[in-house]
Write a protein that holds these residues in place. Sequence first.
Motif, mmCIF file in Angstrom:
data_model
loop_
_atom_site.group_PDB
_atom_site.id
_atom_site.type_symbol
_atom_site.label_atom_id
_atom_site.label_comp_id
_atom_site.label_asym_id
_atom_site.label_seq_id
_atom_site.Cartn_x
_atom_site.Cartn_y
_atom_site.Cartn_z
ATOM 1 N N PRO A 216 0.800 -1.230 0.000
ATOM 2 C CA PRO A 216 0.000 0.000 0.000
ATOM 3 C C PRO A 216 0.829 1.276 0.000
ATOM 4 O O PRO A 216 0.330 2.332 -0.405
ATOM 5 C CB PRO A 216 -0.820 -0.119 1.299
ATOM 6 C CG PRO A 216 -0.813 -1.571 1.631
ATOM 7 C CD PRO A 216 0.492 -2.095 1.164
ATOM 8 N N ASP A 217 2.094 1.195 0.415
ATOM 9 C CA ASP A 217 2.930 2.385 0.527
ATOM 10 C C ASP A 217 3.750 2.671 -0.729
ATOM 11 O O ASP A 217 4.398 3.714 -0.813
ATOM 12 C CB ASP A 217 3.881 2.243 1.727
ATOM 13 C CG ASP A 217 3.122 2.110 3.041
ATOM 14 O OD1 ASP A 217 2.090 2.784 3.200
ATOM 15 O OD2 ASP A 217 3.564 1.316 3.897
ATOM 16 N N ARG A 218 3.704 1.774 -1.697
ATOM 17 C CA ARG A 218 4.455 2.005 -2.942
ATOM 18 C C ARG A 218 3.778 3.083 -3.776
ATOM 19 O O ARG A 218 2.553 3.170 -3.853
ATOM 20 C CB ARG A 218 4.507 0.715 -3.765
ATOM 21 C CG ARG A 218 5.452 -0.355 -3.267
ATOM 22 C CD ARG A 218 6.880 -0.163 -3.719
ATOM 23 N NE ARG A 218 7.031 -0.147 -5.152
ATOM 24 C CZ ARG A 218 7.164 -1.239 -5.909
ATOM 25 N NH1 ARG A 218 7.103 -2.444 -5.354
ATOM 26 N NH2 ARG A 218 7.337 -1.130 -7.211
ATOM 27 N N TYR A 219 4.604 3.895 -4.444
ATOM 28 C CA TYR A 219 4.075 4.901 -5.363
ATOM 29 C C TYR A 219 3.805 4.237 -6.705
ATOM 30 O O TYR A 219 4.569 3.370 -7.163
ATOM 31 C CB TYR A 219 5.059 6.052 -5.522
ATOM 32 C CG TYR A 219 5.031 7.009 -4.355
ATOM 33 C CD1 TYR A 219 4.137 8.083 -4.327
ATOM 34 C CD2 TYR A 219 5.878 6.818 -3.259
ATOM 35 C CE1 TYR A 219 4.092 8.947 -3.244
ATOM 36 C CE2 TYR A 219 5.840 7.687 -2.166
ATOM 37 C CZ TYR A 219 4.940 8.735 -2.176
ATOM 38 O OH TYR A 219 4.885 9.588 -1.094
ATOM 39 N N VAL A 220 2.721 4.646 -7.334
ATOM 40 C CA VAL A 220 2.277 4.003 -8.562
ATOM 41 C C VAL A 220 3.333 4.094 -9.657
ATOM 42 O O VAL A 220 3.510 3.148 -10.431
ATOM 43 C CB VAL A 220 0.939 4.610 -9.034
ATOM 44 C CG1 VAL A 220 0.582 4.135 -10.440
ATOM 45 C CG2 VAL A 220 -0.171 4.233 -8.065
ATOM 46 N N HIS A 221 4.075 5.193 -9.728
ATOM 47 C CA HIS A 221 5.045 5.343 -10.814
ATOM 48 C C HIS A 221 6.193 4.335 -10.714
ATOM 49 O O HIS A 221 6.941 4.155 -11.678
ATOM 50 C CB HIS A 221 5.586 6.774 -10.867
ATOM 51 C CG HIS A 221 6.456 7.152 -9.713
ATOM 52 N ND1 HIS A 221 7.801 6.837 -9.654
ATOM 53 C CD2 HIS A 221 6.180 7.828 -8.570
ATOM 54 C CE1 HIS A 221 8.316 7.294 -8.521
ATOM 55 N NE2 HIS A 221 7.347 7.902 -7.847
ATOM 56 N N THR A 222 6.322 3.654 -9.578
ATOM 57 C CA THR A 222 7.374 2.645 -9.412
ATOM 58 C C THR A 222 6.881 1.243 -9.755
ATOM 59 O O THR A 222 7.666 0.292 -9.707
ATOM 60 C CB THR A 222 7.907 2.636 -7.972
ATOM 61 O OG1 THR A 222 6.901 2.130 -7.077
ATOM 62 C CG2 THR A 222 8.320 4.031 -7.529
ATOM 63 N N LEU A 223 5.625 1.104 -10.095
ATOM 64 C CA LEU A 223 5.032 -0.219 -10.308
ATOM 65 C C LEU A 223 5.039 -0.625 -11.780
ATOM 66 O O LEU A 223 4.985 0.226 -12.679
ATOM 67 C CB LEU A 223 3.591 -0.236 -9.797
ATOM 68 C CG LEU A 223 3.379 0.109 -8.322
ATOM 69 C CD1 LEU A 223 1.898 0.088 -7.990
ATOM 70 C CD2 LEU A 223 4.138 -0.853 -7.417
ATOM 71 N N SER A 224 5.071 -1.927 -12.006
ATOM 72 C CA SER A 224 4.937 -2.452 -13.362
ATOM 73 C C SER A 224 3.485 -2.351 -13.822
ATOM 74 O O SER A 224 2.581 -2.065 -13.021
ATOM 75 C CB SER A 224 5.382 -3.920 -13.400
ATOM 76 O OG SER A 224 4.463 -4.720 -12.668
#
Length: 226
Positions: free
Chosen positions: A132-140
Amino acid sequence: MTETPRLELIGITKAYPGVIANNNVSLKIMPGEIHALLGENGAGKSTLVKFIYGVQKADAGRVLWEGEQVQIASPNAARKLGIGMVFQHFSLFEAMTVEENIALGISPELTKGDLSARIREVSQQYGLPLDPDRYVHTLSVGERQRIEVVRCLLQDPRLLIMDEPTSDPVYFPQAGRDQIAVPHGDDHAHGRGRGGMHAGKRNRAVHGGNDDGGGSCQSRTRFPDD
């Protein structure tokens, strides 16, 4: 005693200037069933599921929810019935976290308490792990799709619609939910795609806006334009 369909469409018709998107389409979704809508691009699949979710309005036809005739005037009305939908295109803010994006797309009541913990719980339950704490721009791309699916599952829908889920990596949440899956494009309509056809316990072919009938994926071998 005959089981009542979760959802039944009767004679759904939708026309736009110069084209008939859906022409007298009928469909039944039974409790616990996974149902794939098959057809080439432009066949009217997405129009039909958007009608079920209250995004589009049909010109003719009836919809029954658990045996009762209803009018689904908006996505909010669909969600109140227990219908959830994962759209083909993402609706995410890249500069925000997973939790923040999910909070924006659900009712305020569902954001109360420890939303982060519920996101972890639901995502793990369905085999779609998310931080939940990850930023969307870092996701595949696949991880971003998980956000859309988990956001829908947090609302505990009784019928889950996935519009072209095989455009990107495929996720079919289970645990007894009724589902309508719309495979992506002509390859899936002919069984050459990455799994959309095989995920449906029953399928319905839609060709040129017309309902070509349906059956089980094991028994139905003819598809439009074979």
